[in-house]
Design an enzyme around this catalytic site. Structure first.
Site, PDB file in Angstrom:
ATOM      1  CD  GLU A 138      30.901   6.006  13.873  1.00 47.67           C
ATOM      2  OE1 GLU A 138      30.886   5.449  12.766  1.00 47.67           O
ATOM      3  OE2 GLU A 138      31.905   6.073  14.587  1.00 47.67           O
ATOM      4  CD  GLU A 155      30.546   0.730  13.861  1.00 42.46           C
ATOM      5  OE1 GLU A 155      29.845   0.340  14.823  1.00 42.46           O
ATOM      6  OE2 GLU A 155      30.338   1.792  13.266  1.00 42.46           O
TER       7      GLU A 155
HETATM    8  N1  CAA Z   1      27.443  -2.163   3.375  1.00 45.69           N
HETATM    9  C1  CAA Z   1      27.254  -2.794   2.205  1.00 45.69           C
HETATM   10  N2  CAA Z   1      26.240  -3.643   1.966  1.00 45.69           N
HETATM   11  C2  CAA Z   1      25.378  -3.865   2.963  1.00 45.69           C
HETATM   12  C3  CAA Z   1      25.523  -3.263   4.223  1.00 45.69           C
HETATM   13  C4  CAA Z   1      26.598  -2.360   4.421  1.00 45.69           C
HETATM   14  N3  CAA Z   1      26.795  -1.715   5.565  1.00 45.69           N
HETATM   15  N4  CAA Z   1      24.531  -3.689   5.018  1.00 45.69           N
HETATM   16  C5  CAA Z   1      23.780  -4.523   4.284  1.00 45.69           C
HETATM   17  N5  CAA Z   1      24.294  -4.637   3.049  1.00 45.69           N
HETATM   18  C6  CAA Z   1      23.744  -5.417   1.946  1.00 45.69           C
HETATM   19  C7  CAA Z   1      23.676  -6.890   2.247  1.00 45.69           C
HETATM   20  O1  CAA Z   1      24.868  -7.535   1.908  1.00 45.69           O
HETATM   21  C8  CAA Z   1      22.516  -7.324   1.388  1.00 45.69           C
HETATM   22  O2  CAA Z   1      23.003  -7.430   0.087  1.00 45.69           O
HETATM   23  P1  CAA Z   1      22.400  -8.539  -0.909  1.00 45.69           P
HETATM   24  O3  CAA Z   1      20.940  -8.257  -1.005  1.00 45.69           O
HETATM   25  O4  CAA Z   1      23.171  -8.350  -2.163  1.00 45.69           O
HETATM   26  O5  CAA Z   1      22.700  -9.838  -0.219  1.00 45.69           O
HETATM   27  C9  CAA Z   1      21.585  -6.141   1.414  1.00 45.69           C
HETATM   28  O6  CAA Z   1      22.391  -5.021   1.797  1.00 45.69           O
HETATM   29  C10 CAA Z   1      20.428  -6.269   2.386  1.00 45.69           C
HETATM   30  O7  CAA Z   1      20.957  -6.614   3.671  1.00 45.69           O
HETATM   31  P2  CAA Z   1      20.242  -7.674   4.622  1.00 45.69           P
HETATM   32  O8  CAA Z   1      19.876  -8.880   3.839  1.00 45.69           O
HETATM   33  O9  CAA Z   1      21.123  -7.828   5.796  1.00 45.69           O
HETATM   34  O10 CAA Z   1      18.908  -6.876   4.993  1.00 45.69           O
HETATM   35  P3  CAA Z   1      18.118  -6.828   6.358  1.00 45.69           P
HETATM   36  O11 CAA Z   1      16.946  -5.973   6.113  1.00 45.69           O
HETATM   37  O12 CAA Z   1      17.952  -8.201   6.879  1.00 45.69           O
HETATM   38  O13 CAA Z   1      19.073  -6.060   7.383  1.00 45.69           O
HETATM   39  C11 CAA Z   1      20.549  -4.355   8.160  1.00 45.69           C
HETATM   40  C12 CAA Z   1      19.404  -4.714   7.205  1.00 45.69           C
HETATM   41  C13 CAA Z   1      20.061  -4.417   9.600  1.00 45.69           C
HETATM   42  C14 CAA Z   1      21.011  -2.946   7.841  1.00 45.69           C
HETATM   43  C15 CAA Z   1      21.688  -5.388   7.973  1.00 45.69           C
HETATM   44  O14 CAA Z   1      22.012  -5.454   6.618  1.00 45.69           O
HETATM   45  C16 CAA Z   1      22.953  -5.066   8.717  1.00 45.69           C
HETATM   46  O15 CAA Z   1      23.071  -5.352   9.893  1.00 45.69           O
HETATM   47  N6  CAA Z   1      23.935  -4.481   8.002  1.00 45.69           N
HETATM   48  C17 CAA Z   1      25.210  -4.180   8.565  1.00 45.69           C
HETATM   49  C18 CAA Z   1      25.149  -2.955   9.389  1.00 45.69           C
HETATM   50  C19 CAA Z   1      26.501  -2.648   9.905  1.00 45.69           C
HETATM   51  O16 CAA Z   1      27.233  -3.479  10.400  1.00 45.69           O
HETATM   52  N7  CAA Z   1      26.861  -1.356   9.806  1.00 45.69           N
HETATM   53  C20 CAA Z   1      28.092  -0.899  10.303  1.00 45.69           C
HETATM   54  C21 CAA Z   1      29.045  -0.865   9.185  1.00 45.69           C
HETATM   55  S1  CAA Z   1      30.649  -0.536   9.786  1.00 45.69           S
HETATM   56  C22 CAA Z   1      30.747   1.110  10.008  1.00 45.69           C
HETATM   57  O17 CAA Z   1      29.812   1.841   9.871  1.00 45.69           O
HETATM   58  C23 CAA Z   1      32.155   1.506  10.345  1.00 45.69           C
HETATM   59  C24 CAA Z   1      32.398   2.919  10.706  1.00 45.69           C
HETATM   60  O18 CAA Z   1      32.386   3.312  11.861  1.00 45.69           O
HETATM   61  C25 CAA Z   1      32.863   3.867   9.700  1.00 45.69           C
END
Ligand code: CAA
Length: 695
Positions: free
Chosen positions: A104, A124
């Protein structure tokens, strides 16, 4: 400037977000971005800005840990609007991934460059919300409603290359340095006199048949609401001016933020990440596992071999006779061919696996070089011990001896070898090359580096690995056996198996328990009951109707007839009045006067049984934490993800209320319905299972 750096390079302001590990848009990052954009507006040295991310990706989205807490200013929508309103052009330079709020931000910028291979997505809905920082209004303006709907309602990312094609990305960057690619593109834009280009100024996109879209989404939602609400927000983009569309998106976003589904899905997200955190393997290096041995080439052994070969490991599968070894090779080939059909691998990869990676053979001598051997032979302690004696004889020192047993005592198997520290349980779920769940069963003497290897192997195979202790059925099947009994009791007391399946599918399960029986085979349940007969208590109530179906040879889908009738070629069963008669007979034999059940009572009994046994599994240390149990049921048992898992469901219902249910049910049957001491304790102390996740 803390987590957001501002530098000027040539006439280009470079704004870099560094918030390891995923550059989540926490309050501090939002504030930093806002300040940077403000500074850029008045910076006479800079004519264009580039936003990029430090580390492995651009921006991983909103900071999920902030969800459910009071909002902290500045909000992401405001910051993105501020970027879009910049009087000088802003470029987003994406590498690795731009997800959720991250994409975004990129869409709020005026131009977008992405490095090849970068992933662009709005996941999301997987967290029970919608892209709430303008995503539902900007994405359809950039790529059209159809692509936007597909990305937003599935949550699945697309690649940078597909992003270029769709009109989301203006330029594919070369090299591995997003900042450099961003600056180069910015300079190119400056040279060409590029002006600001707010996405919000694009005319509303053309509408599609939204009623049809909604009907399709609802048909596959199994109770989950986010995708449907997100599609409503996209619809708003087609009929409202931009500012009003943003307001409507915000309104819909807030309704989702308030649902328990959001809490359940976010619980699932963190539970899946917590599951690999084991104090016993912190800093422990895994052993090597490049060469995997598999004993037994039945469905399970062949599935495990397929999974390992697909992960690029060398596999030696051992059978007792050449014909069986050949059959195993055929099964693996069929598994691989099915994968090609689903687009999971190429024909070239299949051919390479079959010629270079996979050996199917007779005799254990082929395992003399193996690093880790998984046996998947007949479930019988004596047979297993014979296999382990052979493995003990041929395997090199340091090799790992694993059993795929689904209930036998792994301590006893380990004790029968000269190297119990090298023995572990690896409980795969069938079909093993498809199902995500892997229970890692740690026996009393299993060495920490063997546990570490099991988790490393699970990761390599793309599995969700969960640590389990030794008991009959480990985490999943042990709890299953218990709640399945609750379902059988309801059938004996008057509910039809069809009503039970329907009630649980409506609750959100992929299948009801009797559909599961038909899929797995009624012989499995029958054999389990036979095995446990010796330990049966006089007050146990046997599901004699299930035995009757077994004796008729109605074993489920594989015989075309189980609880349901499966017409030629159909995997969807239809009800069978004869089964109802068999059930009625079983009730009569047991002297039961049948009564009616509501769907609501069915769900309450089923879930109370699940949560109660989950509490016992926890108290015994079979599962490390409640969220591990949740992960087992999400990854292996079709539990509705939006409910977060059984223990999270217990918390959401309130443990007092679950306990009250158990006490009420115990009034009719105080043999089966005994509340778990841990459940009583938590309820008494006003605590939740989640409090144990955190301790
Ligand atoms: N917020 C907070 N913490 C997050 C995070 C996030 N968005 N994404 C990942 N983390 C944390 C994980 O919990 C993990 O923490 P720990 O090491 O303490 O366990 C750490 O970051 C690493 O994450 P992964 O183990 O998942 O790492 P990866 O390399 O396998 O994957 C990733 C990376 C693809 C970014 C994956 O973490 C992921 O899919 N994250 C979520 C992404 C997501 O859903 N974003 C949308 C958020 S909602 C939003 O943005 C709403 C809006 O419109 C305002």
């Amino acid at each position: 400037m803390g987590l957001v750096a501002y530098e000027v390079e040539g006439k280009v302001a470079v704004v870099t977000v560094s918030n390891a590990p995923v550059n989540a848009l926490s309050q501090a990052v939002r504030a930093g971005l806002s300040e940077a954009i403000e500074r850029f507006q008045s910076d006479a040295e800079a004519d264009i800005a580039v936003i990029c991310g430090a580390g492995r990706l651009f921006l991983g989205g909103a900071d999920i840990t902030e969800f459910g807490k009071p909002p902290m200013s500045p909000g992401l929508p405001e910051v993105i609007n501020q970027i879009e309103a910049s009087t000088k052009p802003v470029v987003a330079a994406v590498h690795g991934a731009a997800l959720g709020g991250g994409l975004e931000v990129a869409m709020g910028a005026h131009y977008r460059v992405a490095l090849a291979g970068a992933k662009l997505g709005v996941p999301e809905v997987k967290l029970g919300i919608l892209p709430g920082a303008g995503g539902t209004q900007r994405l359809p303006r950039l790529v059209g409603v159809e692509t936007a709907l597909s990305m937003i309602t599935s949550g699945a990312p697309i690649t940078a290359e597909a992003g270029v094609e769709a009109g989301l990305i203006d330029k594919l960057g070369v090299g591995g340095d997003a900042r450099a690619a961003g600056v180069a593109y910015a300079q190119e834009l400056l040279a060409g006199g590029a002006a600001v280009r707010p996405t919000g100024a694009i005319a509303p996109p053309e509408a599609v048949d939204f009623a049809a879209v909604q009907a399709k989404l609802k048909a596959k939602a199994r109770g989950e609401v986010a995708a449907s609400v997100a599609a409503e927000a996209v619809e708003a983009a087609t009929r409202l001016p931009f500012a009003e569309g943003l307001a409507e998106e915000r309104r819909l976003f807030m309704t989702l933020m308030d649902t328990p589904q959001r809490a359940g899905l976010i619980h699932a997200f963190f539970a899946e990440r917590a599951v690999a955190k084991l104090p016993e393997i912190v800093g422990v290096a895994p052993r090597k596992f490049g060469h995997i041995g598999v004993i037994g080439g039945g469905t399970m052994g062949a599935g495990i071999a397929t999974s390992a070969a697909l992960a690029g490991l060398v596999v030696t599968l051992v059978e007792r006779e050449q014909a069986a070894a050949d059959t195993a090779r055929d099964t693996i080939t069929r598994n691989l061919n099915a994968g090609i059909k689903r687009g999971k691998l190429s024909e070239a990869t299949r051919d390479a696996i079959l010629s270079d990676k996979l050996v199917t053979t007779v005799g254990y001598e082929g395992l003399s070089q193996a690093d880790l051997v998984i046996e998947a032979v007949f479930e019988n302690m004596e047979v297993k011990k014979q296999v382990f004696a052979e493995l003990d004889r041929v395997l090199p020192a340091g090799a790992i001896l694993a059993t795929n047993t689904s209930y036998l005592d792994v301590d006893e198997i380990a004790a029968s070898t000269s190297r119990p520290a090298d023995v572990i349980g690896l409980h795969f779920f069938s079909p093993a090359h498809i199902m995500k769940l892997l229970e890692v069963v740690v026996a009393g003497k299993t060495a920490p580096d063997v546990v570490a290897t099991a988790f490393a192997l699970g990761k390599r195979l793309g599995k969700t690995s969960v640590r389990a202790g030794v008991c009959d059925g480990f985490i999943g099947n042990r709890i299953l056996a218990h709640y399945r009994t609750a379902a059988d009791h309801m059938v004996l007391d008057g509910a039809s198996p069809y009503q039970i399946d329907k009630a649980l599918v409506e609750f959100g399960f992929a299948m009801g328990p009797y559909q599961v029986s038909d899929l797995a085979g009624l012989d499995i349940g029958y054999m389990t009951r036979q095995r446990k007969l010796a330990d049966a208590h006089p007050r146990d109530r046997a599901p004699t109707f299930a035995d009757a179906l077994y004796h008729k040879g109605w074993l489920g889908q594989k015989t075309g007839h189980g609880y349901y009738i499966y017409d030629e070629g159909s995997r969807v069963g239809r009800k069978d009045p004869e089964v109802e008669e068999i059930v009625a007979q079983a009730r009569a034999d047991a002297g039961v006067t049948p009564r009616a059940f509501t769907d609501e009572e069915i769900v309450r009994r089923y879930m109370a049984a699940m949560v109660n046994e989950g509490a016992r599994v926890l108290a015994e240390g079979i599962a490390q934490r409640p969220s591990d149990i949740d992960v087992v049921f999400l990854a292996g048992y079709g539990f509705p993800r939006w409910r977060g898992g059984p223990m999270q469901h217990g918390d959401a219902q309130g443990l007092e209320s679950i306990l009250a249910d158990i006490r009420e049910f115990a009034e009719q049957d105080d043999h089966y319905w005994k509340s778990a001491p841990l459940l009583e304790q938590l309820a008494r102390e006003g605590r939740s299972f989640d409090s144990l996740n955190k301790s």
